[in-house]
Design a protein around this motif. Structure first.
Motif, short mmCIF file in Angstrom:
data_model
loop_
_atom_site.label_atom_id
_atom_site.label_comp_id
_atom_site.label_asym_id
_atom_site.label_seq_id
_atom_site.Cartn_x
_atom_site.Cartn_y
_atom_site.Cartn_z
N CYS A 90 0.65 -1.37 0.10
CA CYS A 90 0.40 0.23 0.19
C CYS A 90 0.33 0.95 -0.02
CB CYS A 90 -0.80 0.15 0.72
SG CYS A 90 -1.90 1.71 1.11
N VAL A 91 1.76 1.00 0.93
CA VAL A 91 2.59 2.54 0.61
C VAL A 91 3.43 2.16 -0.60
CG1 VAL A 91 4.82 3.77 2.23
CG2 VAL A 91 2.65 2.55 3.58
N ASN A 92 4.29 1.51 -0.81
CA ASN A 92 4.79 1.48 -2.91
C ASN A 92 3.70 2.15 -2.82
OD1 ASN A 92 6.78 0.38 -1.12
ND2 ASN A 92 6.73 -1.52 -1.81
N TYR A 93 3.03 1.54 -3.15
CA TYR A 93 1.63 2.85 -4.25
C TYR A 93 1.39 3.92 -4.35
CZ TYR A 93 -2.73 2.87 -6.73
OH TYR A 93 -3.88 3.33 -7.31
N ALA A 94 1.59 4.05 -2.73
CA ALA A 94 1.07 5.47 -2.52
C ALA A 94 2.48 6.29 -3.28
CB ALA A 94 0.60 5.57 -0.92
N SER A 95 3.53 5.62 -3.20
CA SER A 95 4.69 6.21 -3.46
C SER A 95 5.09 6.42 -5.29
CB SER A 95 6.12 5.83 -3.36
OG SER A 95 6.18 6.48 -1.92
N VAL A 96 3.99 5.59 -5.20
CA VAL A 96 3.58 5.65 -7.08
C VAL A 96 2.58 6.52 -7.40
CG1 VAL A 96 3.23 4.31 -9.37
CG2 VAL A 96 4.70 2.88 -7.40
N ILE A 97 1.65 6.60 -6.87
CA ILE A 97 0.84 7.56 -6.87
C ILE A 97 0.91 9.26 -6.40
CG2 ILE A 97 -1.05 5.97 -7.96
CD1 ILE A 97 -2.36 6.59 -5.07
N GLY A 98 1.45 8.82 -5.44
CA GLY A 98 1.21 10.81 -4.52
C GLY A 98 1.70 11.19 -5.55
N PRO A 99 3.11 11.48 -6.72
CA PRO A 99 3.50 12.67 -7.05
C PRO A 99 2.84 12.96 -8.00
CG PRO A 99 5.28 11.27 -5.97
CD PRO A 99 3.77 10.29 -5.66
N ALA A 100 1.79 12.27 -8.61
CA ALA A 100 1.33 12.51 -9.23
C ALA A 100 -0.33 13.59 -8.91
CB ALA A 100 0.37 11.23 -10.50
N PHE A 101 -0.75 12.46 -8.08
CA PHE A 101 -2.20 13.00 -7.63
C PHE A 101 -1.79 14.76 -6.32
CE2 PHE A 101 -2.09 9.64 -3.97
CZ PHE A 101 -2.19 10.09 -3.48
N GLU A 102 -0.57 14.45 -5.71
CA GLU A 102 -0.07 16.16 -4.55
C GLU A 102 -0.07 17.00 -6.06
OE1 GLU A 102 2.51 13.80 -2.60
OE2 GLU A 102 1.27 13.16 -1.33
N LYS A 103 0.47 16.89 -7.20
CA LYS A 103 0.96 17.52 -7.99
C LYS A 103 -0.09 18.78 -8.47
CE LYS A 103 2.95 18.56 -12.58
NZ LYS A 103 3.32 17.97 -14.22
N TYR A 104 -1.32 17.40 -8.92
CA TYR A 104 -3.11 18.31 -9.77
C TYR A 104 -3.10 18.50 -8.05
CZ TYR A 104 -7.49 16.94 -10.06
OH TYR A 104 -9.26 16.61 -10.44
N PHE A 105 -3.12 17.98 -6.90
CA PHE A 105 -4.23 19.17 -5.81
C PHE A 105 -3.33 20.69 -5.63
CE2 PHE A 105 -4.57 15.21 -2.56
CZ PHE A 105 -5.45 14.43 -3.24
N ILE A 106 -2.33 20.65 -6.14
CA ILE A 106 -1.68 21.64 -5.09
C ILE A 106 -1.38 22.55 -6.86
CG2 ILE A 106 0.84 22.93 -5.89
CD1 ILE A 106 1.70 21.08 -4.34
N ARG A 107 -1.78 22.29 -8.39
CA ARG A 107 -2.22 23.00 -9.08
C ARG A 107 -3.57 23.39 -9.33
NH1 ARG A 107 -0.18 19.47 -14.34
NH2 ARG A 107 -0.69 20.63 -15.37
N ALA A 108 -4.41 22.55 -8.96
CA ALA A 108 -6.10 22.43 -8.75
C ALA A 108 -6.04 24.15 -7.97
CB ALA A 108 -7.11 21.27 -8.65
N PHE A 109 -5.26 23.68 -6.29
CA PHE A 109 -5.10 25.02 -5.42
C PHE A 109 -4.85 26.44 -5.63
CE2 PHE A 109 -7.30 22.15 -1.99
CZ PHE A 109 -7.26 22.69 -1.22
N ARG A 110 -3.70 26.32 -7.07
CA ARG A 110 -3.48 27.31 -7.06
C ARG A 110 -4.30 28.25 -7.50
NH1 ARG A 110 0.31 28.22 -3.21
NH2 ARG A 110 1.67 27.34 -3.40
N GLN A 111 -5.06 27.04 -8.94
CA GLN A 111 -5.87 27.87 -9.82
C GLN A 111 -6.54 28.48 -8.91
OE1 GLN A 111 -7.74 25.41 -12.68
NE2 GLN A 111 -5.96 24.57 -13.00
N ALA A 112 -7.53 27.79 -7.94
CA ALA A 112 -8.38 28.42 -6.82
C ALA A 112 -8.17 29.57 -5.77
CB ALA A 112 -9.14 27.49 -5.46
N MET A 113 -7.03 29.91 -6.05
CA MET A 113 -6.71 30.64 -4.56
C MET A 113 -7.12 31.95 -5.60
SD MET A 113 -2.91 29.33 -2.94
CE MET A 113 -2.84 30.02 -2.11
#
Length: 132
Positions: free
Chosen positions: A31-54
């Motif tokens: 589960c943690v290994n999987y999170a490291s595969v997908i984590g950077p992608a969704f964290e970048k996505y989150f940041i980009r979405a929040f930057r659009q909203a700010m």
């Protein structure tokens, strides 16, 4: 003043860590290994979405929290990326998977509106409390 604290975590990922680093609970390790595969992608996505909203956020305290959230997500992403660098040195095929996941989140960002992105972020973030 915000109650959100950006944690300064310092995980180390030496090259001698086994892929199955949690032999007494391999499901958790996977589960943690999987999170490291997908984590950077969704964290970048989150940041980009929040930057659009700010620019739309009028309340300074909420805007400050949004900025702190982005900082925290960037911290998480750095550690997941470091974990992935260690894993891909051992298992180079994982890099193609990481790139495909990143591309899928880039496509998600391009194909939906801001309301969708913020709702998606909220749902994913709410899931992590019980997991942690």
């Amino acid at each position: 003043m915000s109650t959100l604290k950006v944690r300064k975590i310092d995980f180390q990922f030496p090259d001698d860590i086994a892929l199955q680093w949690c032999p007494h609970n391999p499901g958790w390790g996977n589960c943690v290994n999987y999170a490291s595969v997908i984590g950077p992608a969704f964290e970048k996505y989150f940041i980009r979405a929040f930057r659009q909203a700010m620019p739309l956020i009028k309340n300074p305290a909420i805007k400050a929290d949004a900025d702190l959230f982005c900082q925290q997500e960037a911290q998480h992403s750095r550690h997941h990326l470091e974990h992935m660098r260690m894993l891909t040195r051992k298992y180079p095929g994982l890099e193609q998977t990481r790139q495909a996941v990143m591309a899928s989140y880039d496509q998600l960002l391009a194909s939906h509106d801001l309301k969708f992105h913020l709702a998606y972020t909220a749902c994913i973030e709410l899931m992590f409390g019980p997991i942690a």
